[in-house]
Scaffold this active site. Structure first.
Site, PDB file in Angstrom:
ATOM      1  N   LYS A 114       1.775 -52.971 -15.905  1.00 44.54           N
ATOM      2  CA  LYS A 114       1.662 -53.661 -17.195  1.00 44.54           C
ATOM      3  C   LYS A 114       0.407 -54.528 -17.156  1.00 44.54           C
ATOM      4  O   LYS A 114       0.410 -55.608 -16.581  1.00 44.54           O
ATOM      5  CB  LYS A 114       2.929 -54.489 -17.433  1.00 44.54           C
ATOM      6  CG  LYS A 114       3.041 -55.036 -18.824  1.00 44.54           C
ATOM      7  CD  LYS A 114       2.388 -56.394 -18.908  1.00 44.54           C
ATOM      8  CE  LYS A 114       2.266 -56.837 -20.336  1.00 44.54           C
ATOM      9  NZ  LYS A 114       1.059 -57.627 -20.560  1.00 44.54           N
TER      10      LYS A 114
ATOM     11  N   GLU B 275       1.402 -64.584  -7.521  1.00 47.40           N
ATOM     12  CA  GLU B 275       0.069 -65.131  -7.261  1.00 47.40           C
ATOM     13  C   GLU B 275      -0.330 -65.891  -8.512  1.00 47.40           C
ATOM     14  O   GLU B 275      -0.532 -65.281  -9.556  1.00 47.40           O
ATOM     15  CB  GLU B 275      -0.882 -63.952  -6.995  1.00 47.40           C
ATOM     16  CG  GLU B 275      -2.146 -64.337  -6.345  1.00 47.40           C
ATOM     17  CD  GLU B 275      -1.880 -65.063  -5.057  1.00 47.40           C
ATOM     18  OE1 GLU B 275      -2.214 -66.240  -5.005  1.00 47.40           O
ATOM     19  OE2 GLU B 275      -1.298 -64.456  -4.130  1.00 47.40           O
TER      20      GLU B 275
ATOM     21  N   CYS C 146      -8.646 -67.802 -10.429  1.00 49.25           N
ATOM     22  CA  CYS C 146      -7.683 -68.722  -9.822  1.00 49.25           C
ATOM     23  C   CYS C 146      -8.297 -69.383  -8.597  1.00 49.25           C
ATOM     24  O   CYS C 146      -7.807 -70.395  -8.120  1.00 49.25           O
ATOM     25  CB  CYS C 146      -6.359 -68.049  -9.524  1.00 49.25           C
ATOM     26  SG  CYS C 146      -6.509 -66.534  -8.654  1.00 49.25           S
TER      27      CYS C 146
ATOM     28  N   GLU D   5      -4.858 -77.060 -13.932  1.00 50.59           N
ATOM     29  CA  GLU D   5      -5.766 -75.906 -13.959  1.00 50.59           C
ATOM     30  C   GLU D   5      -6.293 -75.707 -15.377  1.00 50.59           C
ATOM     31  O   GLU D   5      -5.516 -75.536 -16.317  1.00 50.59           O
ATOM     32  CB  GLU D   5      -5.026 -74.647 -13.489  1.00 50.59           C
ATOM     33  CG  GLU D   5      -5.969 -73.473 -13.330  1.00 50.59           C
ATOM     34  CD  GLU D   5      -5.278 -72.215 -12.815  1.00 50.59           C
ATOM     35  OE1 GLU D   5      -4.178 -71.904 -13.295  1.00 50.59           O
ATOM     36  OE2 GLU D   5      -5.857 -71.546 -11.933  1.00 50.59           O
TER      37      GLU D   5
HETATM   38  C1  UN1 Z   1      -8.594 -64.478  -9.017  1.00 53.24           C
HETATM   39  O1  UN1 Z   1      -9.306 -65.426  -9.260  1.00 53.24           O
HETATM   40  O2  UN1 Z   1      -7.564 -64.269  -9.689  1.00 53.24           O
HETATM   41  O3  UN1 Z   1     -11.948 -64.442  -4.231  1.00 53.24           O
HETATM   42  C2  UN1 Z   1      -8.924 -63.501  -7.974  1.00 53.24           C
HETATM   43  C3  UN1 Z   1     -12.267 -64.198  -5.390  1.00 53.24           C
HETATM   44  C4  UN1 Z   1     -12.069 -62.800  -5.934  1.00 53.24           C
HETATM   45  C5  UN1 Z   1     -10.678 -62.643  -6.444  1.00 53.24           C
HETATM   46  C6  UN1 Z   1     -10.253 -63.734  -7.378  1.00 53.24           C
HETATM   47  N1  UN1 Z   1     -12.326 -61.828  -4.900  1.00 53.24           N
HETATM   48  O4  UN1 Z   1     -12.716 -65.052  -6.127  1.00 53.24           O
END
Ligand code: UN1
Length: 520
Positions: free
Chosen positions: A195, A270, A304, A406
């Site tokens: 999804k 995550e 993230c 955030e």
């Molecule tokens: C994310 O921000 O959801 O390390 C993943 C990183 C990338 C992955 C980020 N390889 O910033």
């Protein structure tokens, strides 16, 4: 039903069958491209220029999810019984196709989610890396043997697939993150229902298309597009779905986790981050500024892992801020399809609203200093997109909302600290624990920080972003629930252990009893 679907598909494509054929996309269920039962579509537009319609995508229903789950169940036995090295051969082929079409996927991604071409290329590359890496596991998937406590008895542990996995993915890494989940799931012998985020179904569609072309059998991968509140919710609730792997907001992740807990399904989460770069007084300031700019404003801060806090030693605070602000002001904001652009748009109007509200909070509620940026760009070339200036707040204190929550946009906060210990305390003082970094020339400081920072990822003299696919990825505290994606550790999400005892003594041997040491 099948005929009704065909008629519907034809209607959606227009009577000539040609008008929207190029940009009307379908779900993929049981190896067939099919519209949603709902007959509804949502139109996705380019966030850099909303006059540009990227495509129409199905708004799927519970029934679509149920059909996908049924297809995945049906495909499971033959996929799980396909030897892992053979499953992997198909995956290597996927990697080749992704490589072949990388440029096209890159352009599609920039168009559907806005990140600049270089970064979109990196996202596709991450999917390629992940595909090859996971495929390599086809000839490993190591279990272990261990001595049994009885003579003439053998003990070993093997991995077995979970069964049917639901993969719910975000828009900020629209091909990389689906691949992080899909590829290990496949090599372990699971079948999946995917999804994708509502804002970025095209990149996942491209990934699934590549899998189809590579010859992954029908039903092994199913793709259902639509709203999280319907498709994501149904997947999370579905009794046949053994595992949900979710990446996205903390709020949604908690809902997914609750639904899974209700029915004892496994759930890997995550979620958010509030990642800090610590800049010590002995740091190479220029390098630290480059790392901060890349970490804070890459992907318009929509990672993230974004460097949303910069904790800077008081002795270099002024110098660092001056250089940071100069660099942030010079960044070229615009449509990521133009190679000169460094910062693209944010994803959608809701994101603009949320980010702008934090900029307001920073100035008016928190009382931080707006050192640069802060504006929603709406004039000229920006008129049809969602652009926000790279924004730096200084004089931020650790308790301020902009230092705690955030924001997920091109906004970073510089917090002064008087020592390494204080910097570590500030860095740890948030609800998340994904990534952190230190800039220092002193190896003792670097190791001290590495040891005391409670995150899943840590960098020395590099930004908080840029994780590689062969190391585990994930975070502590509010970021996740203890699982790690990527690396070989991801196999522990997508497979379960089976302990196997083989007794070749030809007689009954009772563990814990027959061989037990006599007391006294
Ligand atoms: C994310 O921000 O959801 O390390 C993943 C990183 C990338 C992955 C980020 N390889 O910033």
């Amino acid at each position: 039903m099948a005929q009704a679907k065909k008629a519907l598909a034809k209607k959606q494509r227009g009577s000539s069958g040609a008008r929207t054929l190029a940009n009307t996309y379908l779900n993929y269920i049981g190896g067939r491209w099919t519209p949603s039962e709902s007959g509804e579509w949502s139109e996705n537009r380019n966030p850099a220029d909303t006059r540009d319609v990227v495509g129409r995508f199905p708004v799927s229903t519970n029934e679509d999810v149920d059909a996908a789950v049924a297809a995945a169940r049906e495909a499971f036995d033959s996929w799980r019984l396909t030897p892992a090295p053979k499953r992997a051969e198909l995956m290597f082929r996927v990697g080749e196709i992704l490589m072949r079409d990388k440029q096209e996927y890159t352009r599609d991604m920039t168009r559907e989610m806005g990140k600049v071409l270089k970064e979109a290329g990196g996202d596709v590359q991450e999917a390629i890396d992940c595909t090859y890496y996971a495929a390599g596991e086809g000839r490993r998937l190591h279990g272990f043997t261990t001595p049994a406590e009885m003579p003439n008895k053998f003990a070993m542990c093997v991995r077995q697939p979970m069964g049917l996995c639901g993969l719910i993915t975000p828009w900020n890494f629209p091909m990389a993150i689906p691949s992080w989940k899909l590829m290990p799931a496949l090599v372990c012998g699971n079948t999946v229902v995917m999804k994708p985020a509502e804002d970025t179904p095209l990149s996942t569609y491209n990934l699934v298309k590549a899998c189809e072309e590579a010859g992954i059998p029908p039903g092994v991968i199913n793709l259902v597009m639509g709203h999280g509140s319907v498709v994501g919710a149904r997947l999370s609730d579905h009794p046949a779905v053994r595992l949900i792997s979710f990446t996205g907001s903390t709020e949604t992740g908690q809902r997914v986790a609750s639904a899974c807990a209700e029915r004892n399904a496994i759930c890997s989460l995550e979620m958010g981050g509030k990642n800090a770069i610590m800049v010590m007084e002995d740091a190479d300031i220029e390098n630290a500024v480059e790392g901060a700019v890349w970490g804070a404003f890459g992907t318009s801060g929509q990672r993230c892992t974004a460097s949303s806090r910069l904790i800077v030693h008081k002795k270099v605070y002024k110098k660092f801020n001056q250089q940071l602000v100069a660099r942030a002001k010079a960044l070229r904001v615009g449509n990521g399809a133009d190679e000169k652009i460094e910062v693209g748009p944010v994803i959608n109007p809701d994101a603009v609203e949320k980010i702008m509200s934090y900029i307001d909070i920073g100035q008016n509620e928190d009382g931080a200093t707006l050192a640069c940026g802060g504006r929603h760009l709406t004039k000229g070339d920006y008129a049809n997109g969602y652009f926000i200036e790279p924004t730096v707040f200084t004089d931020v204190t650790p308790d301020m909302r902009i230092a705690q929550e955030e924001i997920f946009g091109p906004v970073t906060s510089v917090i002064p600290a008087k020592s390494l210990d204080e910097a570590i305390e500030i860095a740890n003082g948030v609800q998340y624990g994904l990534s952190a970094a230190i800039y220092t020339q002193n190896v003792n400081r670097a190791f001290h920080a590495m040891n005391d920072i409670y995150t899943g990822i840590f960098y020395v003299n590099a930004s908080t972003i840029g994780a590689e696919v062969h190391l585990p990825f994930g975070g502590t505290k509010g970021t996740g629930n203890g699982h790690r994606e990527a690396g070989t550790q991801v196999l522990d999400i997508f497979s379960e252990w089976k302990s196997v005892y083989v007794d070749y003594s030809g007689k009954l041997q009772r563990a814990q009893i027959d061989n037990a040491k006599a007391i006294g």
